[in-house]
Design a protein around this motif. Sequence first.
Motif, short mmCIF file in Angstrom:
data_model
loop_
_atom_site.label_atom_id
_atom_site.label_comp_id
_atom_site.label_asym_id
_atom_site.label_seq_id
_atom_site.Cartn_x
_atom_site.Cartn_y
_atom_site.Cartn_z
N LEU A 1 -18.85 2.47 -71.71
CA LEU A 1 -19.11 1.47 -72.73
C LEU A 1 -18.32 1.77 -74.01
CD1 LEU A 1 -22.99 1.04 -72.43
CD2 LEU A 1 -21.23 -0.49 -71.54
N PHE A 2 -18.07 0.73 -74.77
CA PHE A 2 -17.40 0.87 -76.08
C PHE A 2 -18.17 1.87 -76.94
CE2 PHE A 2 -17.20 -0.68 -80.52
CZ PHE A 2 -15.85 -0.48 -80.76
N PRO A 3 -17.49 2.85 -77.57
CA PRO A 3 -18.20 3.93 -78.24
C PRO A 3 -18.49 3.73 -79.72
CG PRO A 3 -15.87 4.45 -78.11
CD PRO A 3 -16.05 3.12 -77.42
N GLY A 4 -18.04 2.62 -80.33
CA GLY A 4 -18.13 2.48 -81.78
C GLY A 4 -19.22 1.53 -82.24
N SER A 5 -19.38 1.49 -83.57
CA SER A 5 -20.46 0.69 -84.18
C SER A 5 -20.02 -0.72 -84.54
CB SER A 5 -20.92 1.38 -85.47
OG SER A 5 -19.87 1.36 -86.44
N ARG A 6 -18.80 -1.08 -84.28
CA ARG A 6 -18.10 -2.23 -84.88
C ARG A 6 -19.01 -3.41 -85.23
NH1 ARG A 6 -13.72 -3.66 -81.08
NH2 ARG A 6 -12.58 -1.94 -82.04
N GLY A 7 -19.56 -4.12 -84.24
CA GLY A 7 -20.41 -5.28 -84.53
C GLY A 7 -21.85 -4.83 -84.73
N LYS A 8 -22.19 -4.44 -85.94
CA LYS A 8 -23.48 -3.79 -86.17
C LYS A 8 -24.59 -4.72 -86.64
CE LYS A 8 -22.47 -2.44 -90.98
NZ LYS A 8 -21.23 -3.22 -91.07
N GLY A 9 -24.27 -5.98 -86.97
CA GLY A 9 -25.27 -6.88 -87.52
C GLY A 9 -25.72 -7.94 -86.52
N LEU A 10 -27.01 -7.95 -86.19
CA LEU A 10 -27.57 -8.95 -85.28
C LEU A 10 -28.29 -10.01 -86.09
CD1 LEU A 10 -29.00 -6.55 -82.55
CD2 LEU A 10 -26.78 -7.73 -82.57
N GLN A 11 -27.84 -11.25 -85.98
CA GLN A 11 -28.44 -12.34 -86.74
C GLN A 11 -29.76 -12.78 -86.10
OE1 GLN A 11 -27.39 -13.14 -89.59
NE2 GLN A 11 -25.31 -12.30 -89.63
N PRO A 12 -30.64 -13.45 -86.89
CA PRO A 12 -31.94 -13.87 -86.34
C PRO A 12 -31.86 -14.68 -85.06
CG PRO A 12 -31.99 -14.00 -88.72
CD PRO A 12 -30.57 -13.65 -88.35
N ARG A 13 -30.89 -15.59 -84.94
CA ARG A 13 -30.80 -16.37 -83.70
C ARG A 13 -30.49 -15.46 -82.51
NH1 ARG A 13 -33.05 -19.47 -80.35
NH2 ARG A 13 -31.63 -20.43 -78.86
N THR A 14 -29.65 -14.47 -82.70
CA THR A 14 -29.36 -13.54 -81.61
C THR A 14 -30.58 -12.71 -81.25
OG1 THR A 14 -27.03 -13.44 -82.27
CG2 THR A 14 -27.84 -11.66 -80.88
N MET A 15 -31.40 -12.38 -82.24
CA MET A 15 -32.64 -11.68 -81.95
C MET A 15 -33.55 -12.54 -81.08
SD MET A 15 -32.43 -8.68 -83.37
CE MET A 15 -34.09 -8.05 -83.66
N GLU A 16 -33.54 -13.85 -81.30
CA GLU A 16 -34.32 -14.74 -80.44
C GLU A 16 -33.76 -14.76 -79.01
OE1 GLU A 16 -35.81 -17.83 -83.95
OE2 GLU A 16 -34.43 -18.54 -82.40
N VAL A 17 -32.45 -14.73 -78.89
CA VAL A 17 -31.84 -14.64 -77.56
C VAL A 17 -32.28 -13.35 -76.87
CG1 VAL A 17 -29.66 -14.43 -76.30
CG2 VAL A 17 -29.85 -16.04 -78.22
N PHE A 18 -32.25 -12.24 -77.61
CA PHE A 18 -32.64 -10.97 -77.04
C PHE A 18 -34.13 -10.94 -76.68
CE2 PHE A 18 -28.97 -8.37 -79.10
CZ PHE A 18 -28.11 -8.87 -78.14
N ASP A 19 -34.94 -11.66 -77.44
CA ASP A 19 -36.35 -11.81 -77.11
C ASP A 19 -36.48 -12.43 -75.72
OD1 ASP A 19 -39.03 -12.82 -76.91
OD2 ASP A 19 -39.21 -12.81 -79.08
N ASP A 20 -35.75 -13.50 -75.48
CA ASP A 20 -35.82 -14.18 -74.20
C ASP A 20 -35.27 -13.32 -73.06
OD1 ASP A 20 -36.28 -16.42 -72.45
OD2 ASP A 20 -34.14 -16.85 -72.53
N LEU A 21 -34.23 -12.54 -73.33
CA LEU A 21 -33.61 -11.71 -72.29
C LEU A 21 -34.38 -10.43 -72.01
CD1 LEU A 21 -29.80 -12.01 -73.16
CD2 LEU A 21 -31.12 -13.32 -71.49
N GLY A 22 -35.43 -10.18 -72.80
CA GLY A 22 -36.27 -9.04 -72.53
C GLY A 22 -35.81 -7.73 -73.14
N VAL A 23 -35.00 -7.80 -74.21
CA VAL A 23 -34.50 -6.57 -74.82
C VAL A 23 -34.84 -6.44 -76.30
CG1 VAL A 23 -32.59 -6.36 -73.18
CG2 VAL A 23 -32.21 -7.58 -75.34
N VAL A 24 -35.60 -7.40 -76.86
CA VAL A 24 -35.82 -7.35 -78.30
C VAL A 24 -36.66 -6.14 -78.70
CG1 VAL A 24 -37.94 -8.74 -78.52
CG2 VAL A 24 -36.19 -8.84 -80.31
#
Length: 468
Positions: A43-66
Amino acid sequence: MELNSVKETDVLIVGAGPTGLALAVDLARRGVGALVVEKADGLFPGSRGKGLQPRTMEVFDDLGVVGPVLAAGGRAPLGLIWKDGERLDEHDMFDRAEPTDAEPYGEPWLLPQWRTQEILLARLRQLGGDVAFGQEVTAIAQDVDGVTAWQRSGTAVRARYAVAADGGRSTVRTALGIDMDGESIDPSPILVADVRIPDLDRDNWHMFGGDGGYTAICPLPGTEDFQLVAQFVTGTPDISAESVRALVAERTHLTADQVTEVRWASDFRPRVALAERFRDGRIFLAGDAAHIHSPAGGQGLNTSVQDAYNLGWKLGQVLREGAPPALLDTYEEERRPIAADMLGLSSRIHRGEAKRGSTTRQLGLGYRGGPLATGSAGALTAGDRAPDGLLADGSRLFDVFRGPHFTLLAVGTDAELPPLPGPVHIHRTEPYEVYGKGLFLVRPDGYVGWAGEDAAGLGDYLANVTRW
């Protein structure tokens, strides 16, 4: 080309970044066979995209990873401006919003990209999937029945559909001859690195000015690391550990020795670009393969994950539920305008023409007027995001929506309903002001697809998205 073997799958996903992994998770829970291939050995080893927006958190809620995402990450700290070793001023990096019943995730959540990918991979393995690392796709072709991809290892993959999630320099996009329309939005290159600085407090996002360009050092929640971002108005970045330490000493009050470890470093020139199309026959572009963002505003990874979320349910409907293949046409029709808007927003934030405000949270994005948006009722129009809400039994609407199904939500109405196909779950609830009264068909990706005061027209809509 001499082949050692040919693998077969429903969907080939090229690239194991956040986009490819999110798509693989979504397909796995739908029972769709997917093979994820990644040319790197891990897997990619860096922090690059470090900010998760609220809508993405909702997606992650549905995918079972929030749950793991919340446990591993944290809120963005206040920004702190330094000058000549003195603390000058604190300020908030974002317009924060408190969670509400309708919007349970109120503000961006910081999590290093490598950790996000670890969590998604763990979920994929839990669902029976995995990633084939060290497998580089070197050529790809398609016919009326499917896609064939050749790998450097001598193995070929035969799939019904393929998705290019292999980043801004996408091999698949290049092979298809799809152009990217874009521009450089800043001539100054930027260095980004993950560093450890035990002597620096983790309560702030540290900002340093200077003639050479801005420098920011942000603590990464759940780790001992900071993300270092440094602009180069003159000169070019050197990403060696020694040079990163020297840069910190030159631009801040810290010494080189206080940077005890440089764990990862990279450099780039900020640019924006949009693929002229997101689909070529049976092959789709998603994430950075389709759109490249400035990092300002934290839109790139989030827009990319939502590409996967939009495409996943449509592939599932066609491959497992007998939906018309024309449903897949709506992926580009819905996602390319969103990507274009987010590119414009991140560019304006980069230039200082816009703030990180409510729009960056992506909760207001939707598909009104799109090919899968029909009708209106109460307070919502088809294409709107379906809000969350607390139900009388203590559960939430997001609990009702969670999963690969559609949900017909009857809010404050006893309207008669026709027999519905298995992928549509029915839930009745009391009047709720953010919905008003009416019938709302919530798509598997959490948007209202159809709405009405009664069920007239519902059957016609469902015929386009599922077996009827």
